[in-house]
Design an enzyme around this catalytic site. Sequence first.
Site, PDB file in Angstrom:
ATOM      1  N   ARG A 231       0.858  -1.188   0.000  1.00 32.95           N
ATOM      2  CA  ARG A 231       0.000   0.000   0.000  1.00 32.95           C
ATOM      3  C   ARG A 231       0.894   1.239   0.000  1.00 32.95           C
ATOM      4  NH1 ARG A 231      -3.799  -2.473  -1.524  1.00 32.95           N
ATOM      5  NH2 ARG A 231      -5.771  -2.849  -0.461  1.00 32.95           N
ATOM      6  N   GLU A 260      -3.377   7.221  -5.339  1.00 38.71           N
ATOM      7  CA  GLU A 260      -3.589   6.655  -6.680  1.00 38.71           C
ATOM      8  C   GLU A 260      -4.833   7.226  -7.335  1.00 38.71           C
ATOM      9  OE1 GLU A 260      -3.609   2.418  -6.082  1.00 38.71           O
ATOM     10  OE2 GLU A 260      -1.637   2.439  -5.183  1.00 38.71           O
ATOM     11  N   HIS A 278      -0.648  -0.188  -9.998  1.00 35.48           N
ATOM     12  CA  HIS A 278      -1.340  -1.061  -9.042  1.00 35.48           C
ATOM     13  C   HIS A 278      -1.911  -2.306  -9.743  1.00 35.48           C
ATOM     14  CE1 HIS A 278      -3.616  -1.102  -4.950  1.00 35.48           C
ATOM     15  NE2 HIS A 278      -3.382  -2.322  -5.377  1.00 35.48           N
TER      16      HIS A 278
HETATM   17  P1  NAP Z   1      -1.236 -11.168   5.346  1.00 33.24           P
HETATM   18  O1  NAP Z   1      -1.126 -12.622   5.028  1.00 33.24           O
HETATM   19  O2  NAP Z   1      -2.202 -10.734   6.375  1.00 33.24           O
HETATM   20  O3  NAP Z   1       0.242 -10.683   5.733  1.00 33.24           O
HETATM   21  C1  NAP Z   1       0.495  -9.445   6.284  1.00 33.24           C
HETATM   22  C2  NAP Z   1       1.834  -9.502   7.006  1.00 33.24           C
HETATM   23  O4  NAP Z   1       2.128  -8.189   7.507  1.00 33.24           O
HETATM   24  C3  NAP Z   1       1.881 -10.466   8.171  1.00 33.24           C
HETATM   25  O5  NAP Z   1       3.052 -11.229   8.063  1.00 33.24           O
HETATM   26  C4  NAP Z   1       1.951  -9.589   9.410  1.00 33.24           C
HETATM   27  O6  NAP Z   1       2.840 -10.214  10.317  1.00 33.24           O
HETATM   28  C5  NAP Z   1       2.531  -8.276   8.883  1.00 33.24           C
HETATM   29  N1  NAP Z   1       1.975  -7.122   9.602  1.00 33.24           N
HETATM   30  C6  NAP Z   1       0.684  -6.880   9.902  1.00 33.24           C
HETATM   31  N2  NAP Z   1       0.580  -5.726  10.577  1.00 33.24           N
HETATM   32  C7  NAP Z   1       1.823  -5.238  10.698  1.00 33.24           C
HETATM   33  C8  NAP Z   1       2.380  -4.091  11.323  1.00 33.24           C
HETATM   34  N3  NAP Z   1       1.580  -3.203  11.956  1.00 33.24           N
HETATM   35  N4  NAP Z   1       3.707  -3.903  11.273  1.00 33.24           N
HETATM   36  C9  NAP Z   1       4.497  -4.797  10.633  1.00 33.24           C
HETATM   37  N5  NAP Z   1       4.035  -5.908  10.030  1.00 33.24           N
HETATM   38  C10 NAP Z   1       2.720  -6.127  10.079  1.00 33.24           C
HETATM   39  O7  NAP Z   1      -1.588 -10.337   4.045  1.00 33.24           O
HETATM   40  P2  NAP Z   1      -1.242 -10.673   2.532  1.00 33.24           P
HETATM   41  O8  NAP Z   1      -2.318 -11.502   1.938  1.00 33.24           O
HETATM   42  O9  NAP Z   1       0.160 -11.152   2.460  1.00 33.24           O
HETATM   43  O10 NAP Z   1      -1.375  -9.193   1.909  1.00 33.24           O
HETATM   44  C11 NAP Z   1      -0.509  -8.168   2.341  1.00 33.24           C
HETATM   45  C12 NAP Z   1      -0.951  -6.826   1.777  1.00 33.24           C
HETATM   46  O11 NAP Z   1      -0.645  -6.756   0.384  1.00 33.24           O
HETATM   47  C13 NAP Z   1      -2.460  -6.566   1.821  1.00 33.24           C
HETATM   48  O12 NAP Z   1      -2.878  -6.073   3.076  1.00 33.24           O
HETATM   49  C14 NAP Z   1      -2.675  -5.561   0.702  1.00 33.24           C
HETATM   50  O13 NAP Z   1      -2.707  -4.248   1.194  1.00 33.24           O
HETATM   51  C15 NAP Z   1      -1.458  -5.746  -0.194  1.00 33.24           C
HETATM   52  N6  NAP Z   1      -1.862  -6.179  -1.539  1.00 33.24           N
HETATM   53  C16 NAP Z   1      -1.487  -5.450  -2.636  1.00 33.24           C
HETATM   54  C17 NAP Z   1      -1.884  -5.861  -3.899  1.00 33.24           C
HETATM   55  C18 NAP Z   1      -1.494  -5.112  -5.146  1.00 33.24           C
HETATM   56  O14 NAP Z   1      -2.245  -5.131  -6.117  1.00 33.24           O
HETATM   57  N7  NAP Z   1      -0.344  -4.454  -5.194  1.00 33.24           N
HETATM   58  C19 NAP Z   1      -2.681  -6.999  -4.058  1.00 33.24           C
HETATM   59  C20 NAP Z   1      -3.011  -7.725  -2.924  1.00 33.24           C
HETATM   60  C21 NAP Z   1      -2.600  -7.321  -1.673  1.00 33.24           C
HETATM   61  P3  NAP Z   1       2.737  -9.960  11.878  1.00 33.24           P
HETATM   62  O15 NAP Z   1       1.326 -10.291  12.254  1.00 33.24           O
HETATM   63  O16 NAP Z   1       3.774 -10.846  12.489  1.00 33.24           O
HETATM   64  O17 NAP Z   1       3.066  -8.501  12.082  1.00 33.24           O
END
Ligand code: NAP
Length: 315
Positions: A231, A260, A278
């Site tokens: 993000r 964006e 994106h």
């Molecule tokens: P996820 O499985 O929930 O993973 C998120 C990770 O971030 C977890 O390992 C968590 O570990 C860590 N985290 C959460 N809160 C945090 C904090 N405050 N400080 C540091 N680390 C933190 O999510 P995902 O499916 O991998 O997706 C991740 C993100 O990618 C989404 O939330 C979305 O915004 C983004 N995304 C972008 C696109 C794109 O088109 N570019 C597409 C899909 C997703 P801990 O709990 O140990 O902190």
Amino acid sequence: MSQPDIVITAPLPPFLRDPLAADYRCHDYHAAADKPGLLAAEGARIRGLVQGGGTATPTALLDALPKLEIISVFGVGYDGVPVDYCRSRGIKVSNTPDVLTDDVADVAVGLIMMTGRGFVRLNRFVRAGEWERRGPELTTRLAGKRVGILGLGRIGKAIATRVRALGMEVAYTGRNRQDVAYRFVPDLVSLAAESDFLVVASPGGDATRNMVDAGVLAALGSKGTLINIARGSIVDEVALVAALQKGTINGAGLDVFADEPHIPAAMLTMDNVVLLPHVGSATRETRQAMGDLCKANLDAWFTKGHVLTLIPELA
Ligand code: NAP
């Protein structure tokens, strides 16, 4: 049974919009010219809301939907959803995890390759006829370089697997140490200091806003490249532009931005930055799977009283 009324607050692709229209009374808030009029006329009947991952949903909108039962997010990120408010009203929130993980990880690896190996710049070089005049620049070997991942979740782990296959080293940070083969670095500044590529893969929202700030970029330093597929809000974009202009960091590969589709004008002319609009999950296969899951969550709620992928905060 009569069709439940739902409101749609983001532009949706036909492969989601049409199946929704077949099973629900859909009210297109996003396209409505008279949004207050739509809420006044239909708000009291609305039981479901469909939004995009990047859509910000104000509580004032939800206040106008007193019978709202579920928000189904077409995306995995739900930083635009007021989760505490939803909890207080018992509104369920679902998203589309897992089905997009591989695609987003591919984009991160693509950005590492495009920045590290200079592929975008070299493509411009060939198209401009420069190769007729001189040889191409030398770029950076990826094997052996260190990748630091902020947020080793589903996508972060898929990125780690991919870059390990390229022979790169992986370390990570997050709120918790995990039972994985990669090294945990408790603080982000230290991770940046030891990374050649710092990859942002954590959720957006208040908890991570501007987490990658001037101090983190200074620690990443002139050896380092910032990759962000998560993000735009997680990176202090003003500090990032300054760091790129001053050469504080080596470069950046960005799929997401703070405002964006607006991108800081200075970035558009920087040769050491690769910019994508994106597109992390933007393949036909994945968007279809996301659409199917987004609707399946609504269907499961209205027919069986549970959602398939409830967000963890409400589980
Ligand atoms: P996820 O499985 O929930 O993973 C998120 C990770 O971030 C977890 O390992 C968590 O570990 C860590 N985290 C959460 N809160 C945090 C904090 N405050 N400080 C540091 N680390 C933190 O999510 P995902 O499916 O991998 O997706 C991740 C993100 O990618 C989404 O939330 C979305 O915004 C983004 N995304 C972008 C696109 C794109 O088109 N570019 C597409 C899909 C997703 P801990 O709990 O140990 O902190």
